[in-house]
Structures are given as C-alpha cells and as structure tokens.
Scaffold this motif. Structure first.
Motif, PDB file in Angstrom:
ATOM      1  N   THR A  51       1.161  10.432  -3.624  1.00  0.00           N
ATOM      2  CA  THR A  51       0.921  11.624  -4.465  1.00  0.00           C
ATOM      3  C   THR A  51       1.660  12.863  -3.954  1.00  0.00           C
ATOM      4  O   THR A  51       2.240  13.606  -4.749  1.00  0.00           O
ATOM      5  CB  THR A  51      -0.602  11.929  -4.530  1.00  0.00           C
ATOM      6  N   ARG A 104      -2.426   1.083  -7.018  1.00  0.00           N
ATOM      7  CA  ARG A 104      -3.337   2.237  -6.915  1.00  0.00           C
ATOM      8  C   ARG A 104      -3.277   2.861  -5.517  1.00  0.00           C
ATOM      9  O   ARG A 104      -3.149   4.079  -5.365  1.00  0.00           O
ATOM     10  CB  ARG A 104      -4.779   1.794  -7.238  1.00  0.00           C
ATOM     11  N   LEU A 105      -3.307   2.002  -4.486  1.00  0.00           N
ATOM     12  CA  LEU A 105      -3.256   2.523  -3.109  1.00  0.00           C
ATOM     13  C   LEU A 105      -1.941   3.253  -2.850  1.00  0.00           C
ATOM     14  O   LEU A 105      -1.907   4.323  -2.228  1.00  0.00           O
ATOM     15  CB  LEU A 105      -3.418   1.378  -2.098  1.00  0.00           C
ATOM     16  N   ARG A 129       0.037   4.620  -5.109  1.00  0.00           N
ATOM     17  CA  ARG A 129       0.054   5.880  -5.888  1.00  0.00           C
ATOM     18  C   ARG A 129      -0.695   6.983  -5.146  1.00  0.00           C
ATOM     19  O   ARG A 129      -0.225   8.108  -5.040  1.00  0.00           O
ATOM     20  CB  ARG A 129      -0.636   5.647  -7.232  1.00  0.00           C
ATOM     21  N   GLU A 130      -1.873   6.630  -4.615  1.00  0.00           N
ATOM     22  CA  GLU A 130      -2.662   7.648  -3.897  1.00  0.00           C
ATOM     23  C   GLU A 130      -1.879   8.155  -2.686  1.00  0.00           C
ATOM     24  O   GLU A 130      -1.776   9.348  -2.446  1.00  0.00           O
ATOM     25  CB  GLU A 130      -3.992   7.044  -3.421  1.00  0.00           C
ATOM     26  N   ARG A 131      -1.295   7.209  -1.954  1.00  0.00           N
ATOM     27  CA  ARG A 131      -0.600   7.581  -0.715  1.00  0.00           C
ATOM     28  C   ARG A 131       0.640   8.430  -0.998  1.00  0.00           C
ATOM     29  O   ARG A 131       0.995   9.307  -0.213  1.00  0.00           O
ATOM     30  CB  ARG A 131      -0.200   6.297   0.007  1.00  0.00           C
ATOM     31  N   THR A 159       0.812  -1.231   0.000  1.00  0.00           N
ATOM     32  CA  THR A 159       0.000   0.000   0.000  1.00  0.00           C
ATOM     33  C   THR A 159       0.845   1.281   0.000  1.00  0.00           C
ATOM     34  O   THR A 159       0.282   2.369   0.067  1.00  0.00           O
ATOM     35  CB  THR A 159      -0.899   0.034   1.254  1.00  0.00           C
TER      36      THR A 159
END
Ligand SMILES: C[S@@+](CC[C@H](N)C(=O)[O-])C[C@H]1O[C@@H](n2cnc3c(N)ncnc32)[C@H](O)[C@@H]1O
Length: 216
Positions: A87, A80-81, A83-85, A51
């Motif tokens: 950013t 995806r997780l 990448r979000e974290r 993550t």
C-alpha cells in the motif's frame, strides 16, 4: 504434483506462513537482486508474488523511484497480503489474482524484468516451458528473466535433504508446498537467452538455483 486448484487452496491456507521460508530463500533472492541490475529497470513483473515481501524489498531499496511493479499470484490470500504490504507504494505497485495459467499478462516487449522466485518448481513441465516462452514475448530485447527455484543438492547434506524432499513430494506434495527440485538452465535455450548469472546456494541444506537471463 499439485493441480492449480490444489496449489490455490494450499497457499490460501498457508498465507503469511510463507515468510517462514525466508531462512533458505533470502540468501538466494539476495544473490538474484545483486545480479539483476534492478536500478536500470522501469517495468517489473513478478509471477507468484506471495506475500509481497520480495516486492517490498526491491521497491524500497533497489528499483529507481519511477519504476512500476506488477505482481500476480493465483492465491487470493497472497494477493491480499501483498496488497496490504505494498500500500505505501500507491500506484507504483499493482497486484492481481491470476487463474494459475502460465501466461504473462503484459504486452509484447514491454517488461524490463520478469521475476519469479520459487514458483516454477510448482508448475508442470509444460507450464514451465509455456511460461518461459511467454516471458520471451513479454520482455523487451535485452530485458532480463530473473528466476530462483529449488534444485538438486550436490553436497552430502544437501543431497540427503533433496532425497527426502523428493520422496515427500512424491507421497504428498502439499507437505512441501507442491515444490520439487528442477533445473532452470534446461528451460533456457541459448538461441533465445544469454545467461548473465547463474549460481547455486545451499543454506541449511536446502539448495536453490539462481538464474538471470537476457532475452536475445
Ligand atoms: C513457494 S511460494 C513463493 C512465494 C514468493 N515468490 C516467495 O518467494 O516468497 C509459491 C507462490 O506461487 C504461487 N503460485 C503457485 N502456483 C502458481 C501459478 N500457477 N500461477 C501464479 N502463482 C502461483 C503461490 O500462491 C505462492 O504464493
């Protein structure tokens, strides 16, 4: 053991629940960070980034401001997780989904640190050895391979936990995320690696091996 397709399906489903494993992972990854000399690293690669929790910690607190991080994972949910974290770190942090092969997608002698936490213990013996050989190619001379994995317990409680874990893994590997105890030192011949740090920690009866090895 889980095939690559089964591992991808499992971690696509498991997703953010991976972070619930922090109760036994954090003491080991903290020990890794304390011995990985991250403050002198410019190019860092993580194999099986999950993550992005570990990446967020080292980018926030341990790597120099100019350091770049690249993470790969075979699960699209994990990528995806992560990448979000990550950013907030912009171009410093890049994530990619892999096909699960053990190759490091980085040029020869380009990495200062290659990190993999609780991933080798999911791989086949052959993939573990291919990964370590490719890590040697991709690291700079004196670059560090930084690994944490499940290993065998040596106290009465941790031996019992290992015993149960191995049996569950043999019956239905997905119940333990495909992971089983391994010995990291067995993968690192002293003709190619100098062991800078090795430790074994057993929080809550779950035993982890931590190794930092310098490329010779
Ligand atoms: C037990 S989790 C550990 C995640 C993270 N490193 C952590 O410590 O929280 C294993 C991770 O490795 C990934 N993974 C499993 N097999 C892989 C492979 N062959 N190549 C790349 N990633 C893999 C999974 O998708 C998952 O994110």
């Amino acid at each position: 053991m889980l095939s690559r397709e089964q591992a991808r399906a499992f971690y696509d489903r498991f997703g953010a629940k991976q972070d619930t494993q922090r109760f036994y992972e954090d003491p080991a990854t903290r020990d890794l960070v304390a011995h990985a000399d991250l403050k002198s690293a410019e190019h860092v690669f993580e194999f099986g980034c999950g993550t992005g929790r570990f990446a967020h910690d080292i980018l926030s607190h341990h790597l120099p401001p100019g350091a770049s991080y690249r993470g790969v994972d075979l699960s699209s949910t994990m990528v995806r997780l992560a990448r979000e974290r990550l950013t907030p770190f912009g171009e410093r942090a890049k994530l990619e989904q892999s096909d699960g092969s053990p190759w490091i997608h980085a040029p020869d002698a380009s990495l200062d640190r290659l990190i993999s936490n609780y991933v080798l213990d999911l791989l086949s013996e052959e993939d573990m050895r291919l990964f370590v050989a490719d890590a040697h190619r991709a690291l700079k001379p004196e670059g560090r391979l930084c690994l944490v994995s499940l290993t065998w317990g040596s106290t009465p409680l941790s031996r019992l936990v290992t015993w149960g874990w191995v049996r569950i893994h043999a019956l239905r590997p997905s119940l333990v995320g495909g992971c089983r105890p391994i010995e990291l030192l067995d993968l690192l011949p002293d003709t190619s690696w100098r062991i800078e740090h090795r430790n074994v920690l057993t929080p809550f009866g779950v035993t982890s091996e931590i190794v930092v090895a310098a490329k010779l």
